[in-house]
Design a protein around this motif. Structure first.
Motif, PDB file in Angstrom:
ATOM      1  N   HIS A  47      46.543  27.402  13.305  1.00  0.00           N
ATOM      2  CA  HIS A  47      45.364  28.229  12.637  1.00  0.00           C
ATOM      3  C   HIS A  47      45.152  28.135  11.410  1.00  0.00           C
ATOM      4  O   HIS A  47      44.075  27.938  10.656  1.00  0.00           O
ATOM      5  CB  HIS A  47      45.622  30.011  12.867  1.00  0.00           C
ATOM      6  CG  HIS A  47      44.711  30.829  12.126  1.00  0.00           C
ATOM      7  ND1 HIS A  47      43.581  30.946  12.837  1.00  0.00           N
ATOM      8  CD2 HIS A  47      44.846  31.338  11.156  1.00  0.00           C
ATOM      9  CE1 HIS A  47      42.764  32.059  12.157  1.00  0.00           C
ATOM     10  NE2 HIS A  47      43.577  32.173  10.932  1.00  0.00           N
ATOM     11  N   ARG A  48      46.454  27.842  10.496  1.00  0.00           N
ATOM     12  CA  ARG A  48      46.401  27.501   9.063  1.00  0.00           C
ATOM     13  C   ARG A  48      45.702  26.150   8.868  1.00  0.00           C
ATOM     14  O   ARG A  48      44.899  26.221   7.796  1.00  0.00           O
ATOM     15  CB  ARG A  48      47.682  27.378   8.534  1.00  0.00           C
ATOM     16  CG  ARG A  48      47.693  27.011   7.031  1.00  0.00           C
ATOM     17  CD  ARG A  48      49.177  26.428   6.691  1.00  0.00           C
ATOM     18  NE  ARG A  48      49.422  25.069   7.525  1.00  0.00           N
ATOM     19  CZ  ARG A  48      50.591  24.624   7.356  1.00  0.00           C
ATOM     20  NH1 ARG A  48      51.585  25.376   7.057  1.00  0.00           N
ATOM     21  NH2 ARG A  48      50.842  23.471   8.238  1.00  0.00           N
ATOM     22  N   ASP A  49      45.988  25.229   9.612  1.00  0.00           N
ATOM     23  CA  ASP A  49      45.341  23.889   9.536  1.00  0.00           C
ATOM     24  C   ASP A  49      43.958  23.947   9.869  1.00  0.00           C
ATOM     25  O   ASP A  49      43.113  23.254   9.261  1.00  0.00           O
ATOM     26  CB  ASP A  49      45.884  23.131  10.823  1.00  0.00           C
ATOM     27  CG  ASP A  49      47.350  22.776  10.192  1.00  0.00           C
ATOM     28  OD1 ASP A  49      47.747  22.906   9.150  1.00  0.00           O
ATOM     29  OD2 ASP A  49      48.145  22.138  10.949  1.00  0.00           O
ATOM     30  N   LYS A  50      43.516  24.813  10.714  1.00  0.00           N
ATOM     31  CA  LYS A  50      41.807  25.012  11.222  1.00  0.00           C
ATOM     32  C   LYS A  50      41.208  25.489   9.882  1.00  0.00           C
ATOM     33  O   LYS A  50      40.265  25.250   9.605  1.00  0.00           O
ATOM     34  CB  LYS A  50      41.734  25.904  12.436  1.00  0.00           C
ATOM     35  CG  LYS A  50      40.438  26.062  12.944  1.00  0.00           C
ATOM     36  CD  LYS A  50      40.304  26.936  14.071  1.00  0.00           C
ATOM     37  CE  LYS A  50      38.761  27.325  14.308  1.00  0.00           C
ATOM     38  NZ  LYS A  50      38.810  28.191  15.453  1.00  0.00           N
ATOM     39  N   ALA A  51      41.910  26.849   9.427  1.00  0.00           N
ATOM     40  CA  ALA A  51      41.330  27.377   8.286  1.00  0.00           C
ATOM     41  C   ALA A  51      41.186  26.284   6.924  1.00  0.00           C
ATOM     42  O   ALA A  51      40.128  26.173   6.438  1.00  0.00           O
ATOM     43  CB  ALA A  51      42.193  28.505   7.797  1.00  0.00           C
ATOM     44  N   ALA A  52      42.294  25.569   6.734  1.00  0.00           N
ATOM     45  CA  ALA A  52      42.175  24.682   5.804  1.00  0.00           C
ATOM     46  C   ALA A  52      41.247  23.533   5.960  1.00  0.00           C
ATOM     47  O   ALA A  52      40.233  22.983   4.874  1.00  0.00           O
ATOM     48  CB  ALA A  52      43.691  23.684   5.704  1.00  0.00           C
ATOM     49  N   ALA A  53      40.899  22.909   7.185  1.00  0.00           N
ATOM     50  CA  ALA A  53      39.836  21.996   7.483  1.00  0.00           C
ATOM     51  C   ALA A  53      38.424  22.980   7.253  1.00  0.00           C
ATOM     52  O   ALA A  53      37.533  21.864   6.807  1.00  0.00           O
ATOM     53  CB  ALA A  53      40.140  21.647   9.016  1.00  0.00           C
ATOM     54  N   HIS A  54      38.358  24.030   7.841  1.00  0.00           N
ATOM     55  CA  HIS A  54      37.229  24.654   7.696  1.00  0.00           C
ATOM     56  C   HIS A  54      36.793  24.858   5.864  1.00  0.00           C
ATOM     57  O   HIS A  54      35.657  24.701   5.478  1.00  0.00           O
ATOM     58  CB  HIS A  54      37.237  25.995   8.061  1.00  0.00           C
ATOM     59  CG  HIS A  54      36.052  26.917   7.854  1.00  0.00           C
ATOM     60  ND1 HIS A  54      34.899  26.764   8.634  1.00  0.00           N
ATOM     61  CD2 HIS A  54      35.546  27.843   6.935  1.00  0.00           C
ATOM     62  CE1 HIS A  54      34.071  27.484   8.327  1.00  0.00           C
ATOM     63  NE2 HIS A  54      34.491  28.382   7.248  1.00  0.00           N
ATOM     64  N   ARG A  55      37.644  25.194   5.077  1.00  0.00           N
ATOM     65  CA  ARG A  55      37.756  25.356   3.699  1.00  0.00           C
ATOM     66  C   ARG A  55      37.317  23.834   3.062  1.00  0.00           C
ATOM     67  O   ARG A  55      36.398  23.629   2.137  1.00  0.00           O
ATOM     68  CB  ARG A  55      39.121  25.796   3.107  1.00  0.00           C
ATOM     69  CG  ARG A  55      39.063  25.764   1.531  1.00  0.00           C
ATOM     70  CD  ARG A  55      37.753  26.906   1.345  1.00  0.00           C
ATOM     71  NE  ARG A  55      37.813  27.033  -0.411  1.00  0.00           N
ATOM     72  CZ  ARG A  55      38.392  27.936  -1.049  1.00  0.00           C
ATOM     73  NH1 ARG A  55      38.780  28.940  -0.391  1.00  0.00           N
ATOM     74  NH2 ARG A  55      38.219  27.792  -2.377  1.00  0.00           N
ATOM     75  N   THR A  56      37.983  22.788   3.414  1.00  0.00           N
ATOM     76  CA  THR A  56      37.607  21.619   3.220  1.00  0.00           C
ATOM     77  C   THR A  56      36.170  21.302   3.241  1.00  0.00           C
ATOM     78  O   THR A  56      35.596  20.527   2.518  1.00  0.00           O
ATOM     79  CB  THR A  56      38.768  20.403   3.680  1.00  0.00           C
ATOM     80  OG1 THR A  56      39.825  20.908   3.427  1.00  0.00           O
ATOM     81  CG2 THR A  56      38.453  19.083   3.025  1.00  0.00           C
ATOM     82  N   ALA A  57      35.827  21.497   4.507  1.00  0.00           N
ATOM     83  CA  ALA A  57      34.312  21.060   4.920  1.00  0.00           C
ATOM     84  C   ALA A  57      33.148  21.972   4.139  1.00  0.00           C
ATOM     85  O   ALA A  57      32.373  21.449   3.655  1.00  0.00           O
ATOM     86  CB  ALA A  57      34.015  21.320   6.389  1.00  0.00           C
ATOM     87  N   ALA A  58      33.661  23.207   3.818  1.00  0.00           N
ATOM     88  CA  ALA A  58      32.657  24.083   2.878  1.00  0.00           C
ATOM     89  C   ALA A  58      32.675  23.666   1.526  1.00  0.00           C
ATOM     90  O   ALA A  58      31.634  23.573   1.091  1.00  0.00           O
ATOM     91  CB  ALA A  58      33.153  25.517   3.048  1.00  0.00           C
ATOM     92  N   ASP A  59      33.989  23.317   1.188  1.00  0.00           N
ATOM     93  CA  ASP A  59      34.005  22.780  -0.307  1.00  0.00           C
ATOM     94  C   ASP A  59      33.151  21.453  -0.495  1.00  0.00           C
ATOM     95  O   ASP A  59      32.448  21.065  -1.446  1.00  0.00           O
ATOM     96  CB  ASP A  59      35.367  22.538  -0.708  1.00  0.00           C
ATOM     97  CG  ASP A  59      36.295  23.680  -1.143  1.00  0.00           C
ATOM     98  OD1 ASP A  59      35.537  24.693  -1.177  1.00  0.00           O
ATOM     99  OD2 ASP A  59      37.341  23.509  -1.111  1.00  0.00           O
ATOM    100  N   ALA A  60      33.317  20.394   0.538  1.00  0.00           N
ATOM    101  CA  ALA A  60      32.578  19.433   0.467  1.00  0.00           C
ATOM    102  C   ALA A  60      31.067  19.512   0.690  1.00  0.00           C
ATOM    103  O   ALA A  60      30.011  18.918   0.058  1.00  0.00           O
ATOM    104  CB  ALA A  60      32.774  18.502   1.778  1.00  0.00           C
ATOM    105  N   LEU A  61      30.521  20.538   1.495  1.00  0.00           N
ATOM    106  CA  LEU A  61      29.076  20.838   1.605  1.00  0.00           C
ATOM    107  C   LEU A  61      28.663  21.554   0.384  1.00  0.00           C
ATOM    108  O   LEU A  61      27.416  21.403   0.122  1.00  0.00           O
ATOM    109  CB  LEU A  61      28.994  21.748   2.883  1.00  0.00           C
ATOM    110  CG  LEU A  61      27.477  22.309   3.177  1.00  0.00           C
ATOM    111  CD1 LEU A  61      26.689  21.140   3.764  1.00  0.00           C
ATOM    112  CD2 LEU A  61      27.447  23.107   4.538  1.00  0.00           C
ATOM    113  N   PHE A  62      29.294  22.661   0.008  1.00  0.00           N
ATOM    114  CA  PHE A  62      28.654  23.790  -1.043  1.00  0.00           C
ATOM    115  C   PHE A  62      29.331  23.325  -2.503  1.00  0.00           C
ATOM    116  O   PHE A  62      28.731  23.793  -3.626  1.00  0.00           O
ATOM    117  CB  PHE A  62      29.117  24.969  -1.016  1.00  0.00           C
ATOM    118  CG  PHE A  62      28.408  25.501   0.465  1.00  0.00           C
ATOM    119  CD1 PHE A  62      27.104  25.569   0.599  1.00  0.00           C
ATOM    120  CD2 PHE A  62      29.267  25.833   1.534  1.00  0.00           C
ATOM    121  CE1 PHE A  62      26.410  25.874   1.667  1.00  0.00           C
ATOM    122  CE2 PHE A  62      28.754  26.300   2.786  1.00  0.00           C
ATOM    123  CZ  PHE A  62      27.299  26.221   2.697  1.00  0.00           C
ATOM    124  N   GLY A  63      30.071  22.387  -2.582  1.00  0.00           N
ATOM    125  CA  GLY A  63      30.700  21.990  -3.980  1.00  0.00           C
ATOM    126  C   GLY A  63      31.869  22.942  -4.428  1.00  0.00           C
ATOM    127  O   GLY A  63      31.991  23.993  -3.818  1.00  0.00           O
TER     128      GLY A  63
END
Length: 67
Positions: A47-63
């Motif tokens: 779950h932690r790894d999934k949340a981190a990947a989601h955050r990384t994707a959001a940061d890449a998309l939105f800055g």
């Protein structure tokens, strides 16, 4: 349905488990407990790894930083 704005109860299951007396447990019961805890560690890690990947994707998309 969960309400994300509600605070989590103080103290969590892991903390309570850490204070439990293990003396009454047999070796077989302790082995079973270890297996259950290892499965829970794997679940939380995933779950932690999934949340981190989601955050990384959001940061890449939105800055990063948003402002």
């Amino acid at each position: 349905m969960e309400e994300p704005d509600r605070p989590r109860p103080s103290g969590d299951a892991a903390s309570r488990l850490g204070h439990e007396d293990l003396a009454p447990y047999s070796q077989a019961e302790l082995d079973e407990r270890i297996a259950l805890l290892e499965n829970e560690i794997a679940r939380v890690t995933a779950h932690r790894d999934k949340a981190a990947a989601h955050r990384t994707a959001a940061d890449a998309l939105f800055g990063k930083g948003g402002g």
